[in-house]
Design a protein around this motif. Structure first.
Motif, PDB file in Angstrom:
ATOM      1  N   ARG A  97       0.739  -0.859  -0.152  1.00  0.00           N
ATOM      2  CA  ARG A  97      -0.171   0.051   0.029  1.00  0.00           C
ATOM      3  C   ARG A  97       1.045   1.306  -0.021  1.00  0.00           C
ATOM      4  NH1 ARG A  97      -3.864  -3.059   2.853  1.00  0.00           N
ATOM      5  NH2 ARG A  97      -2.893  -2.887   4.760  1.00  0.00           N
ATOM      6  N   GLU A  98       1.784   1.047   0.757  1.00  0.00           N
ATOM      7  CA  GLU A  98       2.957   2.323   0.912  1.00  0.00           C
ATOM      8  C   GLU A  98       3.397   2.519  -0.453  1.00  0.00           C
ATOM      9  OE1 GLU A  98       5.548   2.353   4.143  1.00  0.00           O
ATOM     10  OE2 GLU A  98       4.179   1.406   5.388  1.00  0.00           O
ATOM     11  N   ARG A  99       3.996   1.500  -1.087  1.00  0.00           N
ATOM     12  CA  ARG A  99       4.648   1.556  -2.161  1.00  0.00           C
ATOM     13  C   ARG A  99       3.597   2.206  -3.506  1.00  0.00           C
ATOM     14  NH1 ARG A  99       8.959   2.973  -4.273  1.00  0.00           N
ATOM     15  NH2 ARG A  99       9.843   1.844  -6.397  1.00  0.00           N
ATOM     16  N   ALA A 100       2.593   1.601  -3.422  1.00  0.00           N
ATOM     17  CA  ALA A 100       1.266   2.096  -4.282  1.00  0.00           C
ATOM     18  C   ALA A 100       1.307   3.595  -4.129  1.00  0.00           C
ATOM     19  CB  ALA A 100       0.210   1.391  -4.201  1.00  0.00           C
ATOM     20  N   THR A 101       1.284   4.133  -3.120  1.00  0.00           N
ATOM     21  CA  THR A 101       0.833   5.677  -2.778  1.00  0.00           C
ATOM     22  C   THR A 101       2.106   6.476  -3.390  1.00  0.00           C
ATOM     23  OG1 THR A 101      -0.214   4.765  -0.689  1.00  0.00           O
ATOM     24  CG2 THR A 101       0.310   7.113  -0.941  1.00  0.00           C
ATOM     25  N   VAL A 102       3.177   5.932  -2.934  1.00  0.00           N
ATOM     26  CA  VAL A 102       4.392   6.684  -3.497  1.00  0.00           C
ATOM     27  C   VAL A 102       4.152   6.785  -4.831  1.00  0.00           C
ATOM     28  CG1 VAL A 102       7.034   6.640  -3.697  1.00  0.00           C
ATOM     29  CG2 VAL A 102       5.832   6.243  -1.516  1.00  0.00           C
ATOM     30  N   LYS A 103       4.142   5.598  -5.758  1.00  0.00           N
ATOM     31  CA  LYS A 103       4.026   5.596  -7.060  1.00  0.00           C
ATOM     32  C   LYS A 103       2.823   6.499  -7.655  1.00  0.00           C
ATOM     33  CE  LYS A 103       6.375   1.454  -8.338  1.00  0.00           C
ATOM     34  NZ  LYS A 103       6.281   0.392  -9.268  1.00  0.00           N
ATOM     35  N   ARG A 104       1.674   6.274  -7.072  1.00  0.00           N
ATOM     36  CA  ARG A 104       0.524   7.015  -7.232  1.00  0.00           C
ATOM     37  C   ARG A 104       0.771   8.654  -7.397  1.00  0.00           C
ATOM     38  NH1 ARG A 104      -3.052   5.845  -3.777  1.00  0.00           N
ATOM     39  NH2 ARG A 104      -3.217   3.733  -4.247  1.00  0.00           N
ATOM     40  N   GLN A 105       1.689   9.241  -6.296  1.00  0.00           N
ATOM     41  CA  GLN A 105       2.161  10.591  -6.199  1.00  0.00           C
ATOM     42  C   GLN A 105       3.185  11.025  -7.304  1.00  0.00           C
ATOM     43  OE1 GLN A 105       3.288  10.622  -2.166  1.00  0.00           O
ATOM     44  NE2 GLN A 105       1.340  10.861  -1.289  1.00  0.00           N
ATOM     45  N   ARG A 106       3.600   9.997  -7.627  1.00  0.00           N
ATOM     46  CA  ARG A 106       4.720  10.355  -8.872  1.00  0.00           C
ATOM     47  C   ARG A 106       4.155  10.430 -10.393  1.00  0.00           C
ATOM     48  NH1 ARG A 106       9.063   5.879  -7.895  1.00  0.00           N
ATOM     49  NH2 ARG A 106      10.110   6.632  -5.815  1.00  0.00           N
ATOM     50  N   SER A 107       3.069  10.011 -10.436  1.00  0.00           N
ATOM     51  CA  SER A 107       2.216  10.068 -11.910  1.00  0.00           C
ATOM     52  C   SER A 107       1.900  11.437 -12.125  1.00  0.00           C
ATOM     53  CB  SER A 107       1.246   9.168 -11.808  1.00  0.00           C
ATOM     54  OG  SER A 107       0.163   9.736 -11.300  1.00  0.00           O
ATOM     55  N   ALA A 108       1.632  11.574 -13.515  1.00  0.00           N
ATOM     56  CA  ALA A 108       1.477  12.984 -14.221  1.00  0.00           C
ATOM     57  C   ALA A 108       0.061  13.425 -13.697  1.00  0.00           C
ATOM     58  CB  ALA A 108       1.668  12.659 -15.600  1.00  0.00           C
ATOM     59  N   SER A 109      -0.623  12.507 -13.308  1.00  0.00           N
ATOM     60  CA  SER A 109      -2.148  13.125 -12.842  1.00  0.00           C
ATOM     61  C   SER A 109      -1.890  13.740 -11.768  1.00  0.00           C
ATOM     62  CB  SER A 109      -2.994  11.858 -12.802  1.00  0.00           C
ATOM     63  OG  SER A 109      -2.498  10.852 -11.819  1.00  0.00           O
ATOM     64  N   ALA A 110      -0.892  13.550 -10.735  1.00  0.00           N
ATOM     65  CA  ALA A 110      -0.620  14.254  -9.436  1.00  0.00           C
ATOM     66  C   ALA A 110      -0.456  15.586  -9.730  1.00  0.00           C
ATOM     67  CB  ALA A 110       0.333  13.356  -8.668  1.00  0.00           C
ATOM     68  N   TRP A 111       0.494  16.025 -10.761  1.00  0.00           N
ATOM     69  CA  TRP A 111       0.695  17.396 -11.064  1.00  0.00           C
ATOM     70  C   TRP A 111      -0.518  18.070 -11.638  1.00  0.00           C
ATOM     71  CZ3 TRP A 111       5.261  18.590  -9.190  1.00  0.00           C
ATOM     72  CH2 TRP A 111       6.222  17.578  -9.182  1.00  0.00           C
ATOM     73  N   ASP A 112      -1.381  17.482 -12.362  1.00  0.00           N
ATOM     74  CA  ASP A 112      -2.609  18.145 -12.870  1.00  0.00           C
ATOM     75  C   ASP A 112      -3.473  18.639 -11.618  1.00  0.00           C
ATOM     76  OD1 ASP A 112      -1.526  17.693 -15.419  1.00  0.00           O
ATOM     77  OD2 ASP A 112      -2.758  15.805 -15.712  1.00  0.00           O
ATOM     78  N   ARG A 113      -3.488  17.742 -10.633  1.00  0.00           N
ATOM     79  CA  ARG A 113      -4.361  18.234  -9.441  1.00  0.00           C
ATOM     80  C   ARG A 113      -3.876  19.357  -8.820  1.00  0.00           C
ATOM     81  NH1 ARG A 113      -3.740  12.805  -6.610  1.00  0.00           N
ATOM     82  NH2 ARG A 113      -3.395  11.561  -8.087  1.00  0.00           N
ATOM     83  N   GLU A 114      -2.706  19.874  -8.800  1.00  0.00           N
ATOM     84  CA  GLU A 114      -2.316  21.000  -7.963  1.00  0.00           C
ATOM     85  C   GLU A 114      -2.421  22.314  -8.775  1.00  0.00           C
ATOM     86  OE1 GLU A 114       1.645  20.443  -6.950  1.00  0.00           O
ATOM     87  OE2 GLU A 114       1.415  18.728  -5.823  1.00  0.00           O
TER      88      GLU A 114
END
Length: 141
Positions: free
Chosen positions: A124-141
Motif C-alpha cells: 500500500r505504501e509503495r502504491a501511494t508513492v508511485k501514485r504521487q509520482r504520476s503525471a495526474s498528480a501534477w494536474d491536481r495541483e
C-alpha cells in the motif's frame, strides 16, 4: 576398491579408465604423453550401488551422465597421469557421497497473519508513492 563411505565401496572392475592426451598449454609434453584420464562408471548397471542412491544419481540433471546411464568424468588438471587418476576417483567419490543422504522433505507452511499484514502494508505504501509520482498528480495541483 574405491571407498565412498564405511558402508559403500565400488570395486575397481566397475571403473573403466582411459588415458588420453590433455588439451591446453604444455608444449611437447602435452603433445606426446597421455596424462588426462577419462573415468567411466556405469551407474545404471552397477551392482554396488543401493537402489535409492542409484535413482538419486540418475535423477540429477548432469551433463556428464550419458543416455545409457554411464557417468563420464574427465580429469586433466595435473601434469601426471597418476595424479589425474586420483583426482577423477576423488571427484567420483564426492559425487556419489553427495547423493548418499536423502534430501529432507519440505514441509509446506503458511505465512503468519502478521507477515501478511506487513506485506500488504508495504504494498500500500509503495502504491501511494508511485501514485504521487504520476503525471495526474501534477494536474491536481
Amino acid at each position: 576398491m574405491l571407498r565412498i563411505s564405511p558402508s559403500l565401496a565400488i570395486p575397481d572392475d566397475e571403473l573403466v579408465e582411459r588415458f588420453v592426451r590433455s588439451s591446453g598449454p604444455g608444449g611437447q609434453n602435452v603433445n606426446k604423453v597421455a596424462t588426462a584420464v577419462e573415468l567411466r562408471f556405469d551407474v545404471l548397471h552397477s551392482p554396488s550401488l543401493p537402489e535409492p542412491v542409484r535413482l538419486r544419481l540418475l535423477a540429477r540433471r548432469d551433463r556428464r551422465l550419458t543416455d545409457e546411464g554411464v557417468l563420464v568424468l574427465s580429469a586433466q588438471r595435473f601434469r601426471t597421469q597418476d595424479r589425474n587418476r586420483e583426482d577423477a576417483r576423488e571427484r567420483l567419490a564426492a559425487l556419489i557421497a553427495a547423493v548418499l543422504v536423502a534430501p529432507k522433505k519440505r514441509v509446506a507452511t503458511k505465512p503468519s497473519k502478521g507477515a501478511k499484514e506487513r506485506r500488504l502494508g508495504a504494498k500500500r505504501e509503495r502504491a501511494t508513492v508511485k501514485r504521487q509520482r504520476s503525471a495526474s498528480a501534477w494536474d491536481r495541483e
